[in-house]
Design an enzyme around this catalytic site. Structure first.
Site, PDB file in Angstrom:
ATOM      1  N   GLY A   1       0.802  -1.224   0.000  1.00 48.45           N
ATOM      2  CA  GLY A   1       0.000   0.000   0.000  1.00 48.45           C
ATOM      3  C   GLY A   1       0.829   1.266   0.000  1.00 48.45           C
TER       4      GLY A   1
ATOM      5  N   HIS B   1       4.478   1.499  -7.946  1.00 50.01           N
ATOM      6  CA  HIS B   1       3.441   0.462  -7.903  1.00 50.01           C
ATOM      7  C   HIS B   1       2.567   0.540  -9.158  1.00 50.01           C
ATOM      8  CE1 HIS B   1       3.979   1.192  -3.396  1.00 50.01           C
ATOM      9  NE2 HIS B   1       4.283  -0.081  -3.527  1.00 50.01           N
TER      10      HIS B   1
ATOM     11  N   GLN C   1       7.297 -10.037   7.925  1.00 52.20           N
ATOM     12  CA  GLN C   1       8.541  -9.628   7.263  1.00 52.20           C
ATOM     13  C   GLN C   1       9.183  -8.416   7.933  1.00 52.20           C
ATOM     14  OE1 GLN C   1       6.368  -8.927   3.501  1.00 52.20           O
ATOM     15  NE2 GLN C   1       7.711  -7.174   3.234  1.00 52.20           N
TER      16      GLN C   1
ATOM     17  N   GLY D   1       8.938  -5.462  -8.612  1.00 51.85           N
ATOM     18  CA  GLY D   1       9.886  -4.424  -9.040  1.00 51.85           C
ATOM     19  C   GLY D   1      11.329  -4.864  -8.862  1.00 51.85           C
ATOM     20  N   LYS D   2      12.166  -4.436  -9.830  1.00 55.16           N
ATOM     21  CA  LYS D   2      13.607  -4.705  -9.716  1.00 55.16           C
ATOM     22  C   LYS D   2      14.221  -3.890  -8.573  1.00 55.16           C
ATOM     23  CE  LYS D   2      14.853  -5.706 -14.525  1.00 55.16           C
ATOM     24  NZ  LYS D   2      15.638  -5.141 -15.657  1.00 55.16           N
TER      25      LYS D   2
ATOM     26  N   ASP E   1      13.510  -4.016  -5.566  1.00 56.69           N
ATOM     27  CA  ASP E   1      13.807  -4.997  -4.515  1.00 56.69           C
ATOM     28  C   ASP E   1      14.426  -6.224  -5.200  1.00 56.69           C
ATOM     29  OD1 ASP E   1      12.366  -3.729  -2.056  1.00 56.69           O
ATOM     30  OD2 ASP E   1      10.982  -3.523  -3.719  1.00 56.69           O
TER      31      ASP E   1
ATOM     32  N   GLN F   1      14.741  -9.535  -3.253  1.00 53.42           N
ATOM     33  CA  GLN F   1      13.391 -10.083  -3.062  1.00 53.42           C
ATOM     34  C   GLN F   1      12.920 -10.771  -4.349  1.00 53.42           C
ATOM     35  OE1 GLN F   1      10.077  -7.817  -1.170  1.00 53.42           O
ATOM     36  NE2 GLN F   1       9.375  -7.460  -3.239  1.00 53.42           N
TER      37      GLN F   1
HETATM   38  P1  AMP Z   1       5.953  -2.661  -1.547  1.00 51.36           P
HETATM   39  O1  AMP Z   1       4.616  -2.023  -1.449  1.00 51.36           O
HETATM   40  O2  AMP Z   1       7.080  -1.793  -1.112  1.00 51.36           O
HETATM   41  O3  AMP Z   1       5.984  -4.042  -0.939  1.00 51.36           O
HETATM   42  O4  AMP Z   1       6.211  -2.894  -3.101  1.00 51.36           O
HETATM   43  C1  AMP Z   1       5.333  -3.650  -3.893  1.00 51.36           C
HETATM   44  C2  AMP Z   1       5.983  -3.917  -5.223  1.00 51.36           C
HETATM   45  O5  AMP Z   1       6.255  -2.687  -5.872  1.00 51.36           O
HETATM   46  C3  AMP Z   1       7.316  -4.671  -5.106  1.00 51.36           C
HETATM   47  O6  AMP Z   1       7.395  -5.625  -6.147  1.00 51.36           O
HETATM   48  C4  AMP Z   1       8.328  -3.572  -5.297  1.00 51.36           C
HETATM   49  O7  AMP Z   1       9.557  -4.026  -5.821  1.00 51.36           O
HETATM   50  C5  AMP Z   1       7.614  -2.677  -6.291  1.00 51.36           C
HETATM   51  N1  AMP Z   1       8.149  -1.324  -6.248  1.00 51.36           N
HETATM   52  C6  AMP Z   1       8.270  -0.511  -5.168  1.00 51.36           C
HETATM   53  N2  AMP Z   1       8.857   0.651  -5.505  1.00 51.36           N
HETATM   54  C7  AMP Z   1       9.109   0.569  -6.831  1.00 51.36           C
HETATM   55  C8  AMP Z   1       9.721   1.454  -7.780  1.00 51.36           C
HETATM   56  N3  AMP Z   1      10.175   2.651  -7.441  1.00 51.36           N
HETATM   57  N4  AMP Z   1       9.823   1.035  -9.058  1.00 51.36           N
HETATM   58  C9  AMP Z   1       9.366  -0.188  -9.434  1.00 51.36           C
HETATM   59  N5  AMP Z   1       8.784  -1.068  -8.597  1.00 51.36           N
HETATM   60  C10 AMP Z   1       8.667  -0.691  -7.312  1.00 51.36           C
END
Ligand code: AMP
Length: 274
Positions: free
Chosen positions: A28, A34, A58, A144-145, A147, A150
């Site tokens: 979120g 996202h 986590q 996303g790359k 992470d 991950q």
């Molecule tokens: P999170 O909400 O932080 O768990 O992220 C959810 C997904 O969004 C994960 O696959 C992240 O790698 C991806 N994500 C977060 N920030 C970015 C970004 N700046 N660019 C691309 N993907 C992202």
């Protein structure tokens, strides 16, 4: 768009879908990073499921679980505009029971870099991703790359457990100045956001050196650390191959440069694939 808060609601909403399902799991506080995953998943599948779940397993003791930004109303609108079929927002009770079975991240790749600084983080991450992939029955799941570790571990889990889903890596989205978007950027002041640019600048510096023919990773890291002096604390700078093995020399097409540093409250990560 159907909002499912229980597993029963998710199953019912899913039963009306026919065709391929693209899935984007998130915690979120949605931003354009996202959104790029969401739009790609929408474009490449018949149906789109987005999940928002701040997964407690986590987060380590003392991390920002309680303070993690929650913006349900704004997130719901973003998913609606993106024409998601289902937004899955379960409670912790829906996802976990007492005395759960756990998944262990691999002993090496799960415990270096992010895993060394956050031991156990990847166990919890893999546990929730496994649950969400099973529940949504996604054909394609988008990560996303940003992470990078991950992403690699999720790909390994899918391979090791013979899971029937395709993991799609998505490019990092940055703001106009180069800062990689992150929900945790909201913790920073304007002054800190300016200093936080040193992460992407250090990666640009490394890229420039490599383009100029410098491949020795020790000296590249030294130059990156110079640029990273603006951060409050650098946790690591790593130059590894795509399997996360440290490299002495950059291998074009098989290298990732990763950085983690504190700027103000948040711990920031960024990387580039060369
Ligand atoms: P999170 O909400 O932080 O768990 O992220 C959810 C997904 O969004 C994960 O696959 C992240 O790698 C991806 N994500 C977060 N920030 C970015 C970004 N700046 N660019 C691309 N993907 C992202």
């Amino acid at each position: 768009m159907i909002i499912a808060r229980t597993i029963a609601e998710l199953k019912e909403a899913k039963s009306a879908l026919q065709g391929t399902i693209g899935f984007v799991p998130t915690m979120g506080a949605l931003h354009k990073g996202h959104l790029s995953l969401i739009q790609q998943a929408k474009a490449e599948n018949d149906h789109l499921i987005v999940s928002i779940f701040v997964n407690p397993t986590q987060f380590l003791e003392g991390e920002d679980l309680d303070a993690y930004p929650r913006r349900e109303e704004a997130d719901r609108k973003i998913c609606e505009l993106a024409k998601a079929d289902i937004l899955f927002m379960p409670t912790v009770d829906q996802m976990y029971e007492h005395d759960e079975l756990s998944i262990g991240a691999p002993a090496i790749r799960g415990y270096i870099l992010e895993g060394q600084k956050r031991p156990g983080h990847f166990d919890g991450m893999l546990q929730i991703v496994m649950k969400l992939l099973n529940l949504t029955g996604a054909d394609n799941a988008y990560f996303g790359k940003k992470d990078a570790q991950q992403l690699a571990l999720i790909m390994q889990m899918v391979t090791n457990y013979f899971m029937d889903v395709k993991i799609i890596p998505c490019e990092i989205v940055r703001d106009e100045k180069g800062l990689a978007l992150s929900s945790r950027n909201a913790y920073m002041s304007e002054e800190e956001k300016v200093r936080a640019l040193c992460l992407s600048r250090s990666l640009k510096r490394a890229t420039k050196l490599i383009m100029g023919g410098k491949l020795d990773t020790v000296s590249i890291k030294e130059e990156m650390l110079e640029v990273l002096k603006e951060a409050d604390e650098v946790e690591y700078v790593a130059i590894v191959d795509r399997a996360f093995r440290p490299l002495e020399k950059v291998e074009l097409g098989n290298t990732m440069i990763l950085v983690a540093a504190w700027v103000g409250k948040p711990r920031l990560i960024d990387n580039i694939w060369i």
